[in-house]
Design a protein around this motif. Structure first.
Motif, PDB file in Angstrom:
ATOM      1  N   SER A  34       0.797  -1.076  -0.008  1.00 55.44           N
ATOM      2  CA  SER A  34      -0.052   0.067   0.152  1.00 55.44           C
ATOM      3  C   SER A  34       0.927   1.132   0.189  1.00 55.44           C
ATOM      4  O   SER A  34       0.471   2.233  -0.712  1.00 55.44           O
ATOM      5  CB  SER A  34      -0.914   0.029   1.259  1.00 55.44           C
ATOM      6  OG  SER A  34      -1.806  -1.075   1.044  1.00 55.44           O
ATOM      7  N   LYS A  37       2.375   1.701  -3.374  1.00 57.82           N
ATOM      8  CA  LYS A  37       1.347   2.180  -4.429  1.00 57.82           C
ATOM      9  C   LYS A  37       0.966   3.591  -4.254  1.00 57.82           C
ATOM     10  O   LYS A  37       0.947   4.314  -5.157  1.00 57.82           O
ATOM     11  CB  LYS A  37       0.115   1.274  -4.365  1.00 57.82           C
ATOM     12  CG  LYS A  37      -0.855   1.705  -5.543  1.00 57.82           C
ATOM     13  CD  LYS A  37      -2.025   0.738  -5.250  1.00 57.82           C
ATOM     14  CE  LYS A  37      -3.028   0.698  -6.231  1.00 57.82           C
ATOM     15  NZ  LYS A  37      -4.259  -0.136  -6.260  1.00 57.82           N
ATOM     16  N   ALA A  41       1.684   6.691  -7.014  1.00 58.83           N
ATOM     17  CA  ALA A  41       0.783   7.460  -7.307  1.00 58.83           C
ATOM     18  C   ALA A  41       0.853   8.888  -7.128  1.00 58.83           C
ATOM     19  O   ALA A  41       0.744   9.651  -7.975  1.00 58.83           O
ATOM     20  CB  ALA A  41      -0.864   6.919  -6.590  1.00 58.83           C
ATOM     21  N   ASP A  50      -8.001   9.361  -9.997  1.00 56.34           N
ATOM     22  CA  ASP A  50      -8.668   8.298  -9.639  1.00 56.34           C
ATOM     23  C   ASP A  50      -7.543   7.262  -9.080  1.00 56.34           C
ATOM     24  O   ASP A  50      -7.774   6.656  -8.065  1.00 56.34           O
ATOM     25  CB  ASP A  50      -9.280   7.567 -10.966  1.00 56.34           C
ATOM     26  CG  ASP A  50      -8.296   7.357 -12.117  1.00 56.34           C
ATOM     27  OD1 ASP A  50      -7.273   7.977 -12.120  1.00 56.34           O
ATOM     28  OD2 ASP A  50      -8.318   6.576 -13.045  1.00 56.34           O
ATOM     29  N   GLU A  51      -6.294   7.127  -9.532  1.00 60.81           N
ATOM     30  CA  GLU A  51      -5.296   6.234  -8.992  1.00 60.81           C
ATOM     31  C   GLU A  51      -5.035   6.833  -7.758  1.00 60.81           C
ATOM     32  O   GLU A  51      -4.616   5.833  -6.701  1.00 60.81           O
ATOM     33  CB  GLU A  51      -4.170   6.431  -9.909  1.00 60.81           C
ATOM     34  CG  GLU A  51      -2.908   5.527  -9.531  1.00 60.81           C
ATOM     35  CD  GLU A  51      -1.758   5.545 -10.646  1.00 60.81           C
ATOM     36  OE1 GLU A  51      -0.502   4.955 -10.227  1.00 60.81           O
ATOM     37  OE2 GLU A  51      -1.905   6.388 -11.494  1.00 60.81           O
ATOM     38  N   SER A  53      -6.891   8.362  -5.412  1.00 58.64           N
ATOM     39  CA  SER A  53      -7.922   8.237  -4.335  1.00 58.64           C
ATOM     40  C   SER A  53      -7.750   6.737  -4.140  1.00 58.64           C
ATOM     41  O   SER A  53      -7.869   6.514  -2.931  1.00 58.64           O
ATOM     42  CB  SER A  53      -9.123   8.672  -5.222  1.00 58.64           C
ATOM     43  OG  SER A  53     -10.134   8.145  -4.446  1.00 58.64           O
ATOM     44  N   SER A  54      -7.710   5.902  -5.172  1.00 56.01           N
ATOM     45  CA  SER A  54      -7.459   4.206  -4.828  1.00 56.01           C
ATOM     46  C   SER A  54      -6.212   3.969  -3.860  1.00 56.01           C
ATOM     47  O   SER A  54      -6.432   3.252  -2.992  1.00 56.01           O
ATOM     48  CB  SER A  54      -7.591   3.711  -6.115  1.00 56.01           C
ATOM     49  OG  SER A  54      -7.121   2.226  -5.953  1.00 56.01           O
ATOM     50  N   ALA A  55      -5.205   4.368  -4.340  1.00 54.67           N
ATOM     51  CA  ALA A  55      -4.143   4.330  -3.401  1.00 54.67           C
ATOM     52  C   ALA A  55      -4.194   4.869  -1.898  1.00 54.67           C
ATOM     53  O   ALA A  55      -3.689   4.354  -1.028  1.00 54.67           O
ATOM     54  CB  ALA A  55      -2.669   4.979  -4.210  1.00 54.67           C
ATOM     55  N   GLU A  57      -7.213   5.298  -0.193  1.00 53.49           N
ATOM     56  CA  GLU A  57      -7.935   4.231   0.353  1.00 53.49           C
ATOM     57  C   GLU A  57      -7.454   3.168   0.954  1.00 53.49           C
ATOM     58  O   GLU A  57      -7.473   2.653   1.919  1.00 53.49           O
ATOM     59  CB  GLU A  57      -9.119   3.948  -0.287  1.00 53.49           C
ATOM     60  CG  GLU A  57     -10.224   3.409   0.090  1.00 53.49           C
ATOM     61  CD  GLU A  57     -10.966   3.831   1.209  1.00 53.49           C
ATOM     62  OE1 GLU A  57     -11.335   3.223   2.444  1.00 53.49           O
ATOM     63  OE2 GLU A  57     -11.038   5.299   1.503  1.00 53.49           O
ATOM     64  N   GLN A  58      -6.623   2.384  -0.183  1.00 50.93           N
ATOM     65  CA  GLN A  58      -5.899   1.268   0.578  1.00 50.93           C
ATOM     66  C   GLN A  58      -4.807   1.753   1.582  1.00 50.93           C
ATOM     67  O   GLN A  58      -4.644   0.730   2.424  1.00 50.93           O
ATOM     68  CB  GLN A  58      -5.033   0.828  -0.811  1.00 50.93           C
ATOM     69  CG  GLN A  58      -5.963  -0.132  -1.545  1.00 50.93           C
ATOM     70  CD  GLN A  58      -5.149  -0.798  -2.989  1.00 50.93           C
ATOM     71  OE1 GLN A  58      -3.915  -0.595  -2.881  1.00 50.93           O
ATOM     72  NE2 GLN A  58      -5.864  -1.257  -3.594  1.00 50.93           N
ATOM     73  N   GLU A  61      -6.786   1.893   4.695  1.00 51.17           N
ATOM     74  CA  GLU A  61      -6.939   0.442   5.144  1.00 51.17           C
ATOM     75  C   GLU A  61      -5.695  -0.127   5.828  1.00 51.17           C
ATOM     76  O   GLU A  61      -5.792  -0.857   6.975  1.00 51.17           O
ATOM     77  CB  GLU A  61      -7.654  -0.293   4.241  1.00 51.17           C
ATOM     78  CG  GLU A  61      -9.016   0.270   4.006  1.00 51.17           C
ATOM     79  CD  GLU A  61      -9.396  -0.470   2.494  1.00 51.17           C
ATOM     80  OE1 GLU A  61      -9.019  -1.629   2.255  1.00 51.17           O
ATOM     81  OE2 GLU A  61     -10.665  -0.091   2.377  1.00 51.17           O
TER      82      GLU A  61
END
Length: 149
Positions: A34, A37, A41, A50-51, A53-55, A57-58, A61
């Motif tokens: 994570s 990534k 990004a 988009d990339e 935001s996804s990174a 979020e991961q 978590e």
């Protein structure tokens, strides 16, 4: 039998410890993936919402370093502001309204847009086109006033 029960309990405890260790190692690998990534990004040019935001979020978590996550969120917010400013420029250019153009130019400059950002097929950026249109319209208005006066 007591010795056997003790040995059995020790074996279960060892297996439980081993399982817990494997779980911690997997969580560590997930956190590292994570983190990697997220850094990728953040380093991408141009940044992609988009990339990123996804990174992010991961990374949340996986409980990645909060300071790095805060830096990523700041980058994300900056991208969103720049995209909103670009959209305002597009809308103002489409309307041709000088007041709307001036407001959109101020918003774009506040968001850090420069002349070459968001270029069209010819390579001219949105801000450059907006400034040019305001200049042309101002010159035309001045010329009309001079003719009338």
């Amino acid at each position: 039998q007591t010795a056997r029960a003790v040995e059995h309990a020790k074996a279960r405890a060892a297996a439980k410890d081993q399982s817990h260790l494997q779980q911690l190692q997997e969580e560590g690998r997930g956190r590292e993936r994570s983190l990697e990534k997220l850094r990728e990004a953040m380093a991408r040019e141009p940044l992609r919402t988009d990339e990123l935001s996804s990174a992010m979020e991961q990374a949340r978590e996986a409980d990645v370093d909060p300071a790095l996550l805060a830096e990523a969120e700041k980058l994300f917010d900056n991208i969103v502001q720049r995209e909103r400013a670009a959209l305002a420029l597009v809308q103002a250019l489409g309307s041709g309204m000088i007041k709307a153009l001036r407001e959109a130019i101020v918003q774009a400059q506040g968001a850090g847009l420069v002349a070459g950002d968001f270029p069209d097929a010819s390579g001219r950026g949105l801000l450059e086109k907006a400034l040019e249109m305001v200049s042309e319209e101002t010159a035309a208005a001045r010329q009309s006033l001079e003719k009338a006066g």
